[in-house]
Design an enzyme around this catalytic site. Structure first.
Site, PDB file in Angstrom:
ATOM      1  N   GLU A 256       0.833  -1.367  -0.095  1.00 34.85           N
ATOM      2  CA  GLU A 256       0.075  -0.124  -0.110  1.00 34.85           C
ATOM      3  C   GLU A 256       0.948   1.224   0.009  1.00 34.85           C
ATOM      4  OE1 GLU A 256      -2.468   1.580  -0.142  1.00 34.85           O
ATOM      5  OE2 GLU A 256      -4.224   0.677   0.008  1.00 34.85           O
TER       6      GLU A 256
ATOM      7  N   ARG B 145      -7.163   1.670  13.119  1.00 33.45           N
ATOM      8  CA  ARG B 145      -5.829   2.006  12.888  1.00 33.45           C
ATOM      9  C   ARG B 145      -5.785   3.059  11.566  1.00 33.45           C
ATOM     10  NH1 ARG B 145      -4.510  -0.028   7.830  1.00 33.45           N
ATOM     11  NH2 ARG B 145      -5.574  -1.989   7.012  1.00 33.45           N
TER      12      ARG B 145
ATOM     13  N   ASP C 192     -10.111   1.350  -3.566  1.00 32.62           N
ATOM     14  CA  ASP C 192      -8.913   1.252  -2.695  1.00 32.62           C
ATOM     15  C   ASP C 192      -8.284   2.756  -2.996  1.00 32.62           C
ATOM     16  OD1 ASP C 192      -6.592   0.763  -0.902  1.00 32.62           O
ATOM     17  OD2 ASP C 192      -7.211  -1.202  -1.447  1.00 32.62           O
TER      18      ASP C 192
END
Length: 302
Positions: A22, A105, A203
């Site tokens: 990522e 998170r 995403d």
């Protein structure tokens, strides 16, 4: 379907079995591509000119990192924003985030051309809408954080248009890309649905210099491209089912780097897609936006 920029064929430049690759970001100073493996708790650097590959362990799950003017990086770990030094491999906490939400998170982040940092949080088990969208600025040498939007299970992809007037942000499980108006002071307003995806989940987002969105599609095996008016452009197929995010880099910002993930794939899928988790690259005829740095006035020794 609208015609988009000319693109080359994606090629694997680092066969790295990242569980959750990522956050790719270009370091102009180093002419290198940095990215993270969230589940693998690692920071990676790839130098295209030499092919050099370097990795550092992270003390917890890193969601993103963005370059700072002094050659270090600001990295979003589970508990807050940390300074990371590639020279020493050390991390140091700058600003705690959501200490009252232990199940959350930090996830994706982006620095806009005005030097403002935007990032999101998410529910780590991906079941509760406890995530938020934040902005970070400096206030008299210290970091100041503001909650801009709430109600996300998995937040993703904050990115701004080239003129800085529109911010895009994803609610991935809802397959929805939102757009916000951005004032000259960085205030958000007028949240609206910009696009929804089928066959996969949006995403990370990168926006090129012409204002086109490049969206990594989780469980979709492609990069989706959307014009500034939301019109769909021919997507780019990838040899990995879980495509997470792209970043523009190279000397002219016409190289597209793509991170992918092995997380969630079955043993059969991993046999069929052995390059899942790898880093890919290809050329494009339209340059990306120049990577901005986030400036911190206060010195920080690592």
């Amino acid at each position: 379907m609208r015609e988009g920029p000319m693109c080359g064929v994606p090629r694997c430049v680092w066969e790295l079995p990242a569980m959750l690759g990522e956050g790719p970001v270009w370091s102009e100073a180093e002419q290198a591509l940095y990215f993270v493996d969230i589940v693998g708790k690692a920071i990676h650097r790839y130098r295209p000119e030499s092919g050099e590959r370097t990795s550092w362990p992270a003390p917890d799950r890193p969601g993103f990192l963005v370059p700072l003017a002094d050659g270090t990086f600001l990295c979003g770990l589970r508990d807050g924003l940390h300074r990371f030094s590639p020279a020493t491999g050390r991390f140091g906490l700058d600003l705690p985030v959501e200490p009252d939400q232990p199940g959350n998170r930090i996830n994706d982040g982006h620095v806009d051309r005005f030097g403002r940092l935007w990032f999101g949080t998410m529910h780590d088990a991906e079941t509760e809408p406890t995530g938020s969208l934040y902005s970070v600025r400096q206030d008299r040498g210290a970091l100041s954080i503001g909650r801009e939007d709430t109600g996300y299970v998995v937040s993703n992809g904050p990115a701004l248009s080239p003129d800085g007037r529109t911010l895009y942000h994803n609610h991935s499980p809802a397959r929805t890309i939102y757009a916000f108006d951005v004032s000259s002071e960085g205030t958000l307003s007028n949240r609206r649905v910009f696009a929804t995806l089928r066959d996969g989940y949006p995403d990370g987002i990168a926006v090129d210099s012409a204002g086109f969105l490049w969206v990594g599609v989780w469980d979709g095996g492609r990069i989706e491209r959307l014009a500034p008016d939301g019109t769909r452009v021919e997507p780019i197929p990838m040899p990995a089912r879980n495509v997470t995010k792209v970043a523009f880099g190279g000397a002219d910002y016409r190289t597209v780097f793509v991170t992918t993930a092995r997380k969630g794939l079955s043993a059969r899928q991993l046999v069929d897609q052995p390059l899942s988790g790898s880093l890919f690259a290809f050329g494009t005829s339209i340059a990306g936006q120049k990577q901005a740095t986030f400036t911190l006035d206060a010195p920080f020794a690592l």
